[in-house]
Design an enzyme around this catalytic site. Sequence first.
Site, PDB file in Angstrom:
ATOM      1  N   ARG A  19      16.098  13.919  25.585  1.00 48.80           N
ATOM      2  CA  ARG A  19      17.111  12.854  25.551  1.00 48.80           C
ATOM      3  C   ARG A  19      18.399  13.303  26.243  1.00 48.80           C
ATOM      4  NH1 ARG A  19      17.686  11.618  19.517  1.00 48.80           N
ATOM      5  NH2 ARG A  19      17.296  13.841  19.526  1.00 48.80           N
ATOM      6  N   ASN A  37      14.173   9.000  20.314  1.00 51.92           N
ATOM      7  CA  ASN A  37      12.871   9.505  19.912  1.00 51.92           C
ATOM      8  C   ASN A  37      12.169   8.451  19.069  1.00 51.92           C
ATOM      9  OD1 ASN A  37      13.232  11.990  21.130  1.00 51.92           O
ATOM     10  ND2 ASN A  37      13.852  13.025  19.247  1.00 51.92           N
TER      11      ASN A  37
END
Length: 91
Positions: A19, A37
């Site tokens: 990320r 996620n």
Amino acid sequence: MMARAHIFVHGLVQGVCFRHYTKNTADMLGLNGWAKNLSDGRVEVLCEGPRDQVLAMVDRLKEGPAAARVEGTDVLWEGYTGEFKSFDVRY
């Protein structure tokens, strides 16, 4: 031409700074949206911006950061909305 892509990345993509890599890449490309996620181990990314830059993001997500092992990406093209003002990591 502006574009919007909803991308699902699967493989070893959680716990490897994926990320963070995605946010840095989006910021560099001037894209807005978010990454998060998912409970099934994938990373979900929604990004908007100039079509060429969105295509570049899709290509970079297919590789990911050095610690990741991307097994595949699913890309859904959606209509551009301009609803985001930055790119964020969601938790």
